[in-house]
Design a protein around this motif. Structure first.
Motif, PDB file in Angstrom:
ATOM      1  N   ASP A 254     -33.839  64.296  65.797  1.00 59.78           N
ATOM      2  CA  ASP A 254     -34.032  65.493  66.995  1.00 59.78           C
ATOM      3  C   ASP A 254     -33.962  66.760  65.665  1.00 59.78           C
ATOM      4  OD1 ASP A 254     -35.941  63.914  68.611  1.00 59.78           O
ATOM      5  OD2 ASP A 254     -33.974  63.767  69.859  1.00 59.78           O
ATOM      6  N   LEU A 255     -35.016  67.361  65.686  1.00 64.13           N
ATOM      7  CA  LEU A 255     -34.667  68.677  64.982  1.00 64.13           C
ATOM      8  C   LEU A 255     -34.804  69.984  65.847  1.00 64.13           C
ATOM      9  CD1 LEU A 255     -33.795  70.126  61.910  1.00 64.13           C
ATOM     10  CD2 LEU A 255     -36.011  69.871  61.327  1.00 64.13           C
ATOM     11  N   GLU A 256     -33.481  71.118  65.966  1.00 58.77           N
ATOM     12  CA  GLU A 256     -34.525  71.736  66.503  1.00 58.77           C
ATOM     13  C   GLU A 256     -34.791  73.096  65.626  1.00 58.77           C
ATOM     14  OE1 GLU A 256     -30.844  73.002  69.879  1.00 58.77           O
ATOM     15  OE2 GLU A 256     -31.175  71.453  70.871  1.00 58.77           O
ATOM     16  N   ILE A 257     -35.775  73.766  66.112  1.00 55.89           N
ATOM     17  CA  ILE A 257     -36.514  74.642  65.478  1.00 55.89           C
ATOM     18  C   ILE A 257     -36.495  76.463  66.278  1.00 55.89           C
ATOM     19  CG2 ILE A 257     -36.660  73.759  62.962  1.00 55.89           C
ATOM     20  CD1 ILE A 257     -39.943  74.252  64.179  1.00 55.89           C
ATOM     21  N   GLU A 258     -36.363  77.532  65.833  1.00 57.08           N
ATOM     22  CA  GLU A 258     -36.481  78.537  66.256  1.00 57.08           C
ATOM     23  C   GLU A 258     -38.445  78.501  66.520  1.00 57.08           C
ATOM     24  OE1 GLU A 258     -34.812  81.173  67.374  1.00 57.08           O
ATOM     25  OE2 GLU A 258     -32.514  80.120  66.578  1.00 57.08           O
ATOM     26  N   PHE A 259     -38.838  79.684  67.526  1.00 55.38           N
ATOM     27  CA  PHE A 259     -40.645  79.296  67.325  1.00 55.38           C
ATOM     28  C   PHE A 259     -40.703  80.653  66.200  1.00 55.38           C
ATOM     29  CE2 PHE A 259     -43.895  82.631  68.639  1.00 55.38           C
ATOM     30  CZ  PHE A 259     -44.718  81.864  69.154  1.00 55.38           C
ATOM     31  N   ARG A 260     -40.158  81.072  65.879  1.00 57.33           N
ATOM     32  CA  ARG A 260     -40.254  82.277  64.313  1.00 57.33           C
ATOM     33  C   ARG A 260     -40.369  80.811  63.135  1.00 57.33           C
ATOM     34  NH1 ARG A 260     -38.618  85.032  59.994  1.00 57.33           N
ATOM     35  NH2 ARG A 260     -39.788  86.566  59.576  1.00 57.33           N
TER      36      ARG A 260
ATOM     37  N   VAL B 203     -46.476  74.281  63.496  1.00 58.47           N
ATOM     38  CA  VAL B 203     -46.216  72.893  63.926  1.00 58.47           C
ATOM     39  C   VAL B 203     -45.850  73.097  65.834  1.00 58.47           C
ATOM     40  CG1 VAL B 203     -44.260  71.651  62.076  1.00 58.47           C
ATOM     41  CG2 VAL B 203     -43.376  73.702  63.583  1.00 58.47           C
ATOM     42  N   VAL B 204     -45.807  72.887  66.431  1.00 58.11           N
ATOM     43  CA  VAL B 204     -45.864  72.953  68.025  1.00 58.11           C
ATOM     44  C   VAL B 204     -44.838  71.725  68.301  1.00 58.11           C
ATOM     45  CG1 VAL B 204     -47.978  73.155  68.309  1.00 58.11           C
ATOM     46  CG2 VAL B 204     -47.594  71.074  68.951  1.00 58.11           C
ATOM     47  N   ASP B 205     -44.145  72.442  69.279  1.00 58.43           N
ATOM     48  CA  ASP B 205     -43.550  71.537  70.259  1.00 58.43           C
ATOM     49  C   ASP B 205     -43.485  70.222  70.406  1.00 58.43           C
ATOM     50  OD1 ASP B 205     -40.306  71.653  70.938  1.00 58.43           O
ATOM     51  OD2 ASP B 205     -40.992  71.099  72.889  1.00 58.43           O
ATOM     52  N   GLY B 206     -42.952  68.689  69.492  1.00 54.46           N
ATOM     53  CA  GLY B 206     -43.457  67.462  69.694  1.00 54.46           C
ATOM     54  C   GLY B 206     -43.587  66.747  68.775  1.00 54.46           C
ATOM     55  N   SER B 207     -43.852  67.985  67.898  1.00 50.10           N
ATOM     56  CA  SER B 207     -44.307  67.881  66.359  1.00 50.10           C
ATOM     57  C   SER B 207     -43.985  66.210  65.457  1.00 50.10           C
ATOM     58  CB  SER B 207     -44.622  68.323  65.245  1.00 50.10           C
ATOM     59  OG  SER B 207     -45.671  69.830  65.918  1.00 50.10           O
ATOM     60  N   LYS B 208     -44.472  65.408  64.981  1.00 46.27           N
ATOM     61  CA  LYS B 208     -43.391  63.770  64.795  1.00 46.27           C
ATOM     62  C   LYS B 208     -44.175  64.382  63.087  1.00 46.27           C
ATOM     63  CE  LYS B 208     -44.736  60.193  65.220  1.00 46.27           C
ATOM     64  NZ  LYS B 208     -45.157  59.548  65.489  1.00 46.27           N
ATOM     65  N   LEU B 209     -42.028  64.161  62.040  1.00 47.91           N
ATOM     66  CA  LEU B 209     -42.769  64.198  60.908  1.00 47.91           C
ATOM     67  C   LEU B 209     -42.222  63.189  60.173  1.00 47.91           C
ATOM     68  CD1 LEU B 209     -41.374  67.734  59.651  1.00 47.91           C
ATOM     69  CD2 LEU B 209     -43.948  67.493  60.322  1.00 47.91           C
ATOM     70  N   ARG B 210     -43.320  62.521  59.004  1.00 49.78           N
ATOM     71  CA  ARG B 210     -42.702  61.184  58.981  1.00 49.78           C
ATOM     72  C   ARG B 210     -42.357  61.399  57.438  1.00 49.78           C
ATOM     73  NH1 ARG B 210     -46.714  56.509  56.735  1.00 49.78           N
ATOM     74  NH2 ARG B 210     -45.246  55.463  56.589  1.00 49.78           N
ATOM     75  N   TYR B 211     -40.937  61.097  57.234  1.00 48.44           N
ATOM     76  CA  TYR B 211     -40.509  60.529  55.157  1.00 48.44           C
ATOM     77  C   TYR B 211     -40.507  59.190  55.404  1.00 48.44           C
ATOM     78  CZ  TYR B 211     -39.759  65.785  55.357  1.00 48.44           C
ATOM     79  OH  TYR B 211     -40.171  66.981  55.674  1.00 48.44           O
TER      80      TYR B 211
ATOM     81  N   ASP C 247     -38.633  54.278  57.385  1.00 45.96           N
ATOM     82  CA  ASP C 247     -38.617  54.950  57.680  1.00 45.96           C
ATOM     83  C   ASP C 247     -37.710  56.152  58.463  1.00 45.96           C
ATOM     84  OD1 ASP C 247     -41.039  55.071  55.866  1.00 45.96           O
ATOM     85  OD2 ASP C 247     -42.526  54.747  57.820  1.00 45.96           O
ATOM     86  N   LEU C 248     -38.240  57.731  58.126  1.00 42.45           N
ATOM     87  CA  LEU C 248     -37.113  58.481  59.097  1.00 42.45           C
ATOM     88  C   LEU C 248     -38.946  59.631  59.854  1.00 42.45           C
ATOM     89  CD1 LEU C 248     -35.173  60.175  59.893  1.00 42.45           C
ATOM     90  CD2 LEU C 248     -35.206  61.527  57.560  1.00 42.45           C
ATOM     91  N   TYR C 249     -37.925  59.578  61.086  1.00 42.13           N
ATOM     92  CA  TYR C 249     -39.067  60.397  61.683  1.00 42.13           C
ATOM     93  C   TYR C 249     -38.432  61.225  62.276  1.00 42.13           C
ATOM     94  CZ  TYR C 249     -42.837  56.879  61.552  1.00 42.13           C
ATOM     95  OH  TYR C 249     -43.308  56.066  61.277  1.00 42.13           O
ATOM     96  N   ILE C 250     -39.400  62.344  62.040  1.00 43.83           N
ATOM     97  CA  ILE C 250     -38.097  63.846  62.400  1.00 43.83           C
ATOM     98  C   ILE C 250     -39.084  64.699  64.084  1.00 43.83           C
ATOM     99  CG2 ILE C 250     -37.216  66.027  61.623  1.00 43.83           C
ATOM    100  CD1 ILE C 250     -37.001  65.126  59.044  1.00 43.83           C
ATOM    101  N   PHE C 251     -38.511  64.480  65.231  1.00 48.68           N
ATOM    102  CA  PHE C 251     -38.884  65.251  66.019  1.00 48.68           C
ATOM    103  C   PHE C 251     -38.771  66.727  66.016  1.00 48.68           C
ATOM    104  CE2 PHE C 251     -39.620  60.747  66.756  1.00 48.68           C
ATOM    105  CZ  PHE C 251     -40.382  60.553  67.132  1.00 48.68           C
ATOM    106  N   ILE C 252     -40.277  67.095  66.139  1.00 53.49           N
ATOM    107  CA  ILE C 252     -39.776  68.625  66.296  1.00 53.49           C
ATOM    108  C   ILE C 252     -39.238  69.283  67.362  1.00 53.49           C
ATOM    109  CG2 ILE C 252     -40.381  70.943  65.793  1.00 53.49           C
ATOM    110  CD1 ILE C 252     -39.756  69.858  62.782  1.00 53.49           C
ATOM    111  N   LEU C 253     -38.274  70.136  67.899  1.00 56.04           N
ATOM    112  CA  LEU C 253     -38.275  70.839  69.481  1.00 56.04           C
ATOM    113  C   LEU C 253     -37.583  72.243  68.757  1.00 56.04           C
ATOM    114  CD1 LEU C 253     -35.586  67.847  70.335  1.00 56.04           C
ATOM    115  CD2 LEU C 253     -37.797  68.193  70.856  1.00 56.04           C
TER     116      LEU C 253
END
Length: 125
Positions: A49-55, A93-101, A116-122
């Motif tokens: 789970d990766l936290e990012i700022e709105f900007r 990206v929106v909250d809850g988006s999922k990135l796959r590596y 695989d690595l799944y990164i969920f955007i918060l």
């Protein structure tokens, strides 16, 4: 009473069995290498789970992350290591988006492909 054969059912059963055995019958009989792999020859997927700022969610950003994963050691044993990875979060990206590596998850115990690595955007304010 005779049973009628359903060709679709037979084909589906052959596909399932082929996946389990790691070889397609048709390709095996034709002498071609199989494109199917056994269902059990893949490492575990990982989640972060990766936290990012709105900007950052609006403009996109790059982040350096550290993941703990299993890798095959020099003596074919599984060992836990920490790896750094630079990821790109796309703009919009929106909250809850999922990135796959692909292939960045845990190694397989029997030599198959890594998970695989799944990164969920918060998004945080």
């Amino acid at each position: 009473m005779k049973r009628k054969f359903n060709l679709n059912e037979i084909v589906e059963n052959v596909k399932i069995f082929s996946r389990m055995m790691g070889q397609s019958f048709r390709e095996g009989f034709e002498g071609k290498p199989s494109t199917l792999s056994p269902v059990f020859s893949r490492g575990e997927d990982l989640r972060l789970d990766l936290e990012i700022e709105f900007r950052e969610s609006v403009l996109g950003c790059e982040k350096d992350i550290h993941i703990r994963r299993l890798e095959i050691g020099s003596k074919n044993e599984l060992k836990q290591v920490v790896r750094s990875l630079k990821i790109t979060v796309p703009a919009g990206v929106v909250d809850g988006s999922k990135l796959r590596y692909e292939g960045k998850g845990d190694a397989c115990k029997i030599g198959g492909n890594a998970g695989d690595l799944y990164i969920f955007i918060l998004i945080v304010s």
